[in-house]
Design a protein around this motif. Structure first.
Motif, mmCIF file in Angstrom:
data_model
loop_
_atom_site.group_PDB
_atom_site.id
_atom_site.type_symbol
_atom_site.label_atom_id
_atom_site.label_comp_id
_atom_site.label_asym_id
_atom_site.label_seq_id
_atom_site.Cartn_x
_atom_site.Cartn_y
_atom_site.Cartn_z
ATOM 1 N N LYS A 19 0.831 -1.208 0.000
ATOM 2 C CA LYS A 19 0.000 0.000 0.000
ATOM 3 C C LYS A 19 0.866 1.259 0.000
ATOM 4 O O LYS A 19 0.358 2.377 -0.021
ATOM 5 N N GLU A 20 2.204 1.042 0.048
ATOM 6 C CA GLU A 20 3.097 2.195 0.131
ATOM 7 C C GLU A 20 4.434 1.891 -0.534
ATOM 8 O O GLU A 20 5.003 0.818 -0.322
ATOM 9 N N ILE A 51 2.357 6.313 -11.479
ATOM 10 C CA ILE A 51 2.653 7.240 -10.387
ATOM 11 C C ILE A 51 2.335 8.649 -10.857
ATOM 12 O O ILE A 51 2.722 9.052 -11.959
ATOM 13 N N THR A 54 -1.316 12.778 -6.207
ATOM 14 C CA THR A 54 -2.569 12.223 -5.715
ATOM 15 C C THR A 54 -3.769 12.978 -6.286
ATOM 16 O O THR A 54 -4.765 12.367 -6.676
ATOM 17 N N MET A 57 -4.780 11.724 -9.844
ATOM 18 C CA MET A 57 -5.005 10.296 -10.009
ATOM 19 C C MET A 57 -6.297 9.947 -10.763
ATOM 20 O O MET A 57 -6.276 9.253 -11.775
ATOM 21 N N ASP A 108 1.721 14.316 1.533
ATOM 22 C CA ASP A 108 0.967 13.224 0.928
ATOM 23 C C ASP A 108 0.704 13.596 -0.528
ATOM 24 O O ASP A 108 -0.431 13.692 -0.961
ATOM 25 N N TYR A 110 1.972 12.169 -3.580
ATOM 26 C CA TYR A 110 2.006 11.233 -4.696
ATOM 27 C C TYR A 110 1.322 9.909 -4.363
ATOM 28 O O TYR A 110 1.295 9.482 -3.218
ATOM 29 N N SER A 111 0.807 9.284 -5.423
ATOM 30 C CA SER A 111 0.160 7.978 -5.274
ATOM 31 C C SER A 111 0.531 7.090 -6.446
ATOM 32 O O SER A 111 0.980 7.576 -7.485
ATOM 33 N N PHE A 113 -1.255 3.773 -8.749
ATOM 34 C CA PHE A 113 -2.590 3.236 -9.009
ATOM 35 C C PHE A 113 -2.615 2.490 -10.338
ATOM 36 O O PHE A 113 -1.716 2.628 -11.158
ATOM 37 N N LYS A 124 -4.571 1.075 -5.354
ATOM 38 C CA LYS A 124 -3.901 2.358 -5.190
ATOM 39 C C LYS A 124 -3.124 2.348 -3.891
ATOM 40 O O LYS A 124 -3.393 1.530 -2.998
ATOM 41 N N GLY A 125 -2.153 3.241 -3.798
ATOM 42 C CA GLY A 125 -1.368 3.351 -2.591
ATOM 43 C C GLY A 125 -0.586 4.649 -2.592
ATOM 44 O O GLY A 125 -0.618 5.410 -3.569
ATOM 45 N N LYS A 126 0.098 4.890 -1.502
ATOM 46 C CA LYS A 126 0.874 6.128 -1.350
ATOM 47 C C LYS A 126 2.298 5.948 -1.841
ATOM 48 O O LYS A 126 2.887 4.886 -1.672
#
Length: 130
Positions: A19-20, A51, A54, A57, A108, A110-111, A113, A124-126
């Protein structure tokens, strides 16, 4: 020394193995290896890893749907995309290497997915930059 690569597995259960993803700013380049341990065909349960910020996304995933699987459900010339892999199926893998210099540490921002239609809700994740 910082770890400048990660392997992320994707499954038929619409999930990533993490998740990260943590990116250390001392890494000039970062590598992500995406694997697929499922058995359902790519056109049914294919996955990619994108990437972006966030905030961008959902728009990237929505716009990517119109591109179809042939274009990996992505507008690859979208400047908001920091890095991406192609869509892969069972037993396949994709590798992406990207320059980390534009990434900002902290927050926080970037993510990661999957843009396969409907997958972003669960896949999805961080991305943590430190």
């Amino acid at each position: 020394m910082a770890e400048c690569s990660v392997t992320v597995d994707s499954t038929d259960e619409m999930s990533y193995s993490t998740k990260e993803i943590t990116i250390d700013k001392s890494c000039r380049e970062f590598t992500i290896r995406l694997t697929h341990s499922g058995s359902l065909p790519k056109n049914v349960m294919g996955h990619n890893l994108v990437i972006a910020k966030t905030a961008d996304m959902q728009a990237i995933a929505t716009e990517g749907m119109s591109q179809g699987i042939e274009k990996d459900y992505l507008k690859t010339d979208d400047v908001r995309i920091i890095a991406y892999t192609k869509v892969i199926g069972p037993g396949e893998e994709a590798v992406v290497r990207f320059d980390t210099s534009a990434l900002e540490a902290g927050g926080d921002n970037y993510s990661f997915f999957c843009t396969f239609p409907g997958h972003i809700a669960m896949m999805k994740g961080k991305v943590v930059v430190k």
